[in-house]
Every structure is written in structure tokens, then in C-alpha cells.
Write a protein that holds these residues in place. Structure first.
Motif, PDB file in Angstrom:
ATOM      1  N   LEU A 122       2.185  -3.757  -2.079  1.00  0.00           N
ATOM      2  CA  LEU A 122       3.264  -4.497  -1.469  1.00  0.00           C
ATOM      3  C   LEU A 122       3.946  -5.384  -2.645  1.00  0.00           C
ATOM      4  O   LEU A 122       5.031  -5.860  -2.460  1.00  0.00           O
ATOM      5  CB  LEU A 122       2.986  -5.390  -0.406  1.00  0.00           C
ATOM      6  N   SER A 123       2.964  -5.724  -3.768  1.00  0.00           N
ATOM      7  CA  SER A 123       3.591  -6.486  -4.798  1.00  0.00           C
ATOM      8  C   SER A 123       4.483  -5.734  -5.689  1.00  0.00           C
ATOM      9  O   SER A 123       5.231  -6.225  -6.393  1.00  0.00           O
ATOM     10  CB  SER A 123       2.485  -6.981  -5.812  1.00  0.00           C
ATOM     11  N   VAL A 124       4.583  -4.397  -5.670  1.00  0.00           N
ATOM     12  CA  VAL A 124       5.504  -3.469  -6.347  1.00  0.00           C
ATOM     13  C   VAL A 124       6.909  -3.586  -5.729  1.00  0.00           C
ATOM     14  O   VAL A 124       7.202  -3.416  -4.439  1.00  0.00           O
ATOM     15  CB  VAL A 124       5.318  -2.096  -6.261  1.00  0.00           C
ATOM     16  N   PRO A 125       8.068  -4.114  -6.294  1.00  0.00           N
ATOM     17  CA  PRO A 125       9.374  -4.356  -5.794  1.00  0.00           C
ATOM     18  C   PRO A 125       9.816  -2.952  -5.143  1.00  0.00           C
ATOM     19  O   PRO A 125       9.628  -1.741  -5.567  1.00  0.00           O
ATOM     20  CB  PRO A 125      10.199  -4.528  -7.068  1.00  0.00           C
ATOM     21  N   ALA A 126      10.378  -3.262  -3.780  1.00  0.00           N
ATOM     22  CA  ALA A 126      10.868  -1.927  -2.982  1.00  0.00           C
ATOM     23  C   ALA A 126      11.679  -1.095  -3.773  1.00  0.00           C
ATOM     24  O   ALA A 126      11.651   0.198  -3.527  1.00  0.00           O
ATOM     25  CB  ALA A 126      11.383  -2.540  -1.828  1.00  0.00           C
ATOM     26  N   ARG A 127      12.603  -1.755  -4.479  1.00  0.00           N
ATOM     27  CA  ARG A 127      13.719  -0.854  -5.275  1.00  0.00           C
ATOM     28  C   ARG A 127      13.200  -0.057  -6.298  1.00  0.00           C
ATOM     29  O   ARG A 127      13.647   1.105  -6.514  1.00  0.00           O
ATOM     30  CB  ARG A 127      14.821  -1.548  -5.844  1.00  0.00           C
ATOM     31  N   ALA A 167       0.375   0.254   2.697  1.00  0.00           N
ATOM     32  CA  ALA A 167      -0.302  -0.886   2.827  1.00  0.00           C
ATOM     33  C   ALA A 167      -0.899  -0.960   4.429  1.00  0.00           C
ATOM     34  O   ALA A 167      -1.882  -1.374   4.573  1.00  0.00           O
ATOM     35  CB  ALA A 167       0.508  -2.010   2.900  1.00  0.00           C
ATOM     36  N   ILE A 168      -0.031  -0.399   5.295  1.00  0.00           N
ATOM     37  CA  ILE A 168      -0.505  -0.296   6.729  1.00  0.00           C
ATOM     38  C   ILE A 168      -1.955   0.328   7.014  1.00  0.00           C
ATOM     39  O   ILE A 168      -2.880   0.077   7.659  1.00  0.00           O
ATOM     40  CB  ILE A 168       0.453  -0.031   7.630  1.00  0.00           C
ATOM     41  N   PRO A 169      -1.900   1.752   6.599  1.00  0.00           N
ATOM     42  CA  PRO A 169      -3.033   2.416   6.840  1.00  0.00           C
ATOM     43  C   PRO A 169      -4.144   1.817   5.905  1.00  0.00           C
ATOM     44  O   PRO A 169      -5.355   2.069   6.344  1.00  0.00           O
ATOM     45  CB  PRO A 169      -2.689   3.787   6.058  1.00  0.00           C
ATOM     46  N   ALA A 170      -3.930   1.267   4.890  1.00  0.00           N
ATOM     47  CA  ALA A 170      -4.999   0.821   4.118  1.00  0.00           C
ATOM     48  C   ALA A 170      -5.702  -0.654   4.735  1.00  0.00           C
ATOM     49  O   ALA A 170      -6.911  -0.850   4.781  1.00  0.00           O
ATOM     50  CB  ALA A 170      -4.595   0.011   2.809  1.00  0.00           C
ATOM     51  N   LEU A 171      -4.598  -1.464   5.405  1.00  0.00           N
ATOM     52  CA  LEU A 171      -5.355  -2.517   6.479  1.00  0.00           C
ATOM     53  C   LEU A 171      -6.021  -2.104   7.670  1.00  0.00           C
ATOM     54  O   LEU A 171      -6.900  -2.411   8.099  1.00  0.00           O
ATOM     55  CB  LEU A 171      -4.140  -3.589   6.509  1.00  0.00           C
ATOM     56  N   ILE A 172      -5.673  -0.939   8.207  1.00  0.00           N
ATOM     57  CA  ILE A 172      -6.125  -0.146   9.363  1.00  0.00           C
ATOM     58  C   ILE A 172      -7.673   0.109   8.811  1.00  0.00           C
ATOM     59  O   ILE A 172      -8.560   0.018   9.410  1.00  0.00           O
ATOM     60  CB  ILE A 172      -5.332   0.746  10.023  1.00  0.00           C
TER      61      ILE A 172
END
Length: 429
Positions: free
Chosen positions: A420-425, A311-316
Motif C-alpha cells: 500500500l506504500s507504493v503510489p497508486a499511479r 493487500a486485502i488477501p494478505a490481511l485475510i
């Protein structure tokens, strides 16, 4: 359990045997796919192609790719990677070179469609091929290394493409863009013949491994496949998990091909007219992207975290696209922004394919894995049509690159939010 020294040495041996060849394959593949972006600098004027016509032609490649993708990957699984990947590379090299003879928009469309049909199955085929050799816990790094070829093709291809077009323009009565397509199509044929000569279909056929090494590798692959299933094709195509991953990948591919097909034109619009200078400048974003891809992938492997590393690289990447518009009148700042955008966009791709939850190979085997990978890649790559076409249409409608760059930024934000909508687990190990 900590891997033994023998196991580590065996996998290093396999990696050094396979990765250089696969990397070279993807470098020449991606170069043949996007060198039309450089050809456009001269071809559009010579053939009187509008931005909308160019965008449609650049993108129609992915219709051929989409139509034959799943079928091609199933054939690879059935006949073996060596013959099928060689066939793909040789046929697309020939078609890419023959594109030099186009004279009308219709011919441009036909050749781009045929190029996509020829290349269909290559990328998902390699992803599938890696599952024959590496268990899931080891594939992430190999996938990242393989996909740095996208950035390397831009790093190497930009200066070479600019040099070919400037140096050979007019030689033997051919335009620079014709020489570009010819000279960059030949390496695909040569590498295809190399694949036919030295690539092994599977562990059992690798004569460069001793018996103990083969047994170790096959034992690890068998253990990796214990919990997997091979369901009917219809079940795979209707899986919500596969569709969600396809949408995430689609969002990131929108950014990838928007930049790949239009970067030379964007740089030229900044006031850089010399084709060699355009090529040299276009290498900068891709060179920095190689560093970014390897660094972030290493961080993700060490921490076991995946969602924010995507997510962070995508937002960058989205921020870089927007800033390239804001600073478009300043060549230096615009190049910094495009470099930031390219680094962010390219970094998302290998990390996506290393997601334990996203890859069909995490829960499928055999034909199911081949079909699932191909479906995600083919649906995602429909963005390869939509992205350059919309960029061209918006540029023609507004006489500016701004709206197209904002559109790409929007898709990068969407991809980040979906990841980010995918559960971390389900994602992190």
C-alpha cells in the motif's frame, strides 16, 4: 486500440501451447520442493530429527537457491529456455529422489542444499521466458495461471503423498517417506525430457506458428521493449525499486513456506494421526486457494487496481493464521482458518508478479530483466529458509505452533502495508 480477432486468436494459440507444459513443470517443481513436509511425519522419528533440525534442513534449500539464482537466469537468457529448464528439472528430480538415502541430519542438510542449487533459476526463468512471448498487458493472466501450480501441487500432492506413505511403508524394506521422495522425484525427470523435446526458445523458432502469427508476436514484443533499458548489473542490484519489491515479496514468501512446510505437521497436531487423512485434509486449503487466486486476479485485471487486490488477501491470510491458533482445539474451525490463511497467502503471489511497477520487465530488457527478476526472487526466497527454520525453532522452544503462526501473520501484515506504500499511479493501470 482494441485487439483484432486475429491477434486474440494468435495469443490463445500461444497460451494453449505454452501454459499446460509450464503449469505441469511448476507443479512437479513445487511438489519436490515441499514434499519434505509430508516426509517429516515419518522421517523425523526414523532419523531422530528435532523440529529445529527439520526446519533448518527444509529451509537450507533456499541458500543453494539464493547463491545460484542470478547466475542461472543469466545462463538461461544466453543459452535458451529449452535446454536450461530441462537441465534444471532433470537434475532436481534426480537429487530429490536420491534424498531417500539420507541417514543423518548432515546428509539431510547437504541434499536439501543441492536441491536448491539444482532448482535455482527455474521460477524467474519462466517469468523471463513469458516476456519473450507476451507483452506486459497480457502477462498478468499468464503469470497467475502459471502460479496456480503452487496451489495445484498442494491439492494433488497432499492426497498422493499421504497415500504413498501409507501404502508403500515397509515395501522392500524402505520406509514410506523414502518411497515418497523416490516416486515424486521421477516425474520431474520425465517432464524435463518433455521440455527438451517440445519447448521452443523463442517466437522465431516456433514451427507451429505461421509467418503472419510470428510477425504479429514479434512486432508486439518489439513495441513493448521500446522504452526499456539494459543497465549494468551493479545498477540493478542497487535499485531502491528492486529492493522494495524484494522486501514485499520476502514478507509474502514467509507466509507461503511457513504454511507449505508445516501444514501436515499442524494438521497432525490437531489429532489427525493417519497419514492419508492428513494428505486429504491438506488438499482442502490448496483447492480453495486455486479458486481464490483466479477470482482475485480476474477482478484485478478488470478493474486495473493492484494495491488493494494484494493487500486485502494478505490481511485475510494474516487473520486466518491467527484464527488457526485461536481455534486450534476444534479441528473443523482450525481447518477453516488454515484454508482462509492459505487462500490469502497464495493469492498475493501472482498479483505481486503482475504489478507493472514491481516487475523488472516493466522497465528493463535483456540481461537487465533476467538479473532483476532473479534478484527479487532470490532475495524474497531467503524467507524460504528463515520461515521454516523459525517455525521449527519457535515450536521447539515453546512446545506450540502458536508463536510461529503469529510470526507469519505479522509478516503478511508487513507485506500488505508495504504494498500500500507504493503510489497508486505507479501500480494501477
Amino acid at each position: 486500440m482494441r485487439p483484432s480477432a486475429f491477434e486474440e486468436a494468435t495469443y490463445r494459440k500461444v497460451a494453449w501451447r505454452l501454459s499446460p507444459l509450464l503449469l505441469i513443470c511448476y507443479v512437479v517443481a513445487y511438489l519436490d520442493r515441499v514434499n519434505v513436509g509430508f516426509a517429516k511425519l515419518q522421517m523425523a522419528t526414523d532419523l531422530q530429527l528435532s523440529d529445529a533440525v527439520y526446519g533448518f534442513g527444509a529451509g537450507i534449500f533456499f541458500f543453494g537457491y539464493f547463491i545460484f539464482e542470478i547466475r542461472s537466469n543469466l545462463i538461461l537468457h544466453r543459452v535458451g529456455a529449452r535446454v536450461w529448464i530441462a537441465r534444471i528439472m532433470i537434475s532436481w528430480g534426480i537429487i530429490s529422489a536420491l534424498t531417500m538415502f539420507i541417514t543423518t541430519p548432515t546428509m539431510f542438510y547437504v541434499m536439501r542444499f543441492l536441491l536448491g542449487a539444482a532448482e535455482a533459476g527455474f521460477f524467474p526463468g519462466i517469468i523471463l521466458y513469458l516476456t519473450y512471448w507476451f507483452p506486459a498487458r497480457r502477462r498478468g493472466r499468464m503469470t497467475t495461471l502459471f502460479m496456480t501450480a503452487i496451489a495445484l501441487s498442494g491439492l494433488i500432492g497432499g492426497p498422493i503423498s499421504g497415500w504413498i506413505m501409507k501404502t508403500f511403508d515397509g515395501a522392500h524394506g524402505w520406509h514410506g517417506w523414502q518411497w515418497l521422495l523416490l516416486l515424486e522425484g521421477i516425474p520431474s525427470v520425465i517432464v524435463g525430457l518433455l521440455v527438451l523435446a517440445i519447448l521452443d526458445d523463442c517466437i522465431s523458432r516456433a514451427k507451429w506458428l505461421n509467418q503472419e502469427e510470428r510477425e504479429l508476436l514479434e512486432r508486439n514484443i518489439a513495441a513493448d521493449n521500446v522504452q526499456k533499458e539494459d543497465p549494468p548489473l551493479g545498477k540493478i542490484l542497487s535499485s531502491p525499486k528492486v529492493w522494495l519489491m524484494s522486501l514485499i515479496y520476502f514478507s509474502f514468501v514467509m507466509g507461503l513456506y511457513g504454511v507449505s512446510f508445516w501444514l501436515p505437521t499442524i494438521i497432525k497436531s490437531m489429532g489427525v494421526s493417519d497419514t492419508l487423512q492428513v494428505g486429504l485434509l491438506s488438499a482442502i486449503p490448496f483447492g480453495e486457494a486455486v479458486i481464490g487466486m483466479l477470482y482475485v486476479a480476474r477482478s484485478a485485471d478488470r478493474s486495473g487496481e493492484r494495491r488493494w487486490h494484494i493487500a486485502i488477501p494478505a490481511l485475510i491470510g494474516a487473520i486466518g493464521l491467527v484464527l488457526s491458533v485461536v481455534w486450534s482445539s476444534n479441528t473443523t474451525l482450525a481447518m477453516v482458518s488454515l484454508t482462509l490463511a492459505t487462500m490469502g497467502i497464495l493469492t498475493t503471489l501472482p498479483l505481486f508478479w503482475s504489478l507493472p511497477w514491481s516487475l523488472p520487465t516493466a522497465f528493463l530488457a535483456g540481461t537487465g530483466a533476467a538479473a532483476g527478476i532473479a534478484m527479487i526472487n532470490s532475495l524474497g526466497n531467503l524467507a524460504g529458509f528463515l520461515s521454516p527454520y523459525l517455525m521449527g525453532w519457535l515450536k521447539q522452544a515453546t512446545a506450540s505452533n502458536a508463536s510461529g503462526m503469529y510470526m507469519l501473520a505479522g509478516f503478511m501484515v508487513l507485506g500488505a502495508l508495504l504494498a500500500l506504500s507504493v503510489p497508486a499511479r505507479m501500480v494501477n493501470r
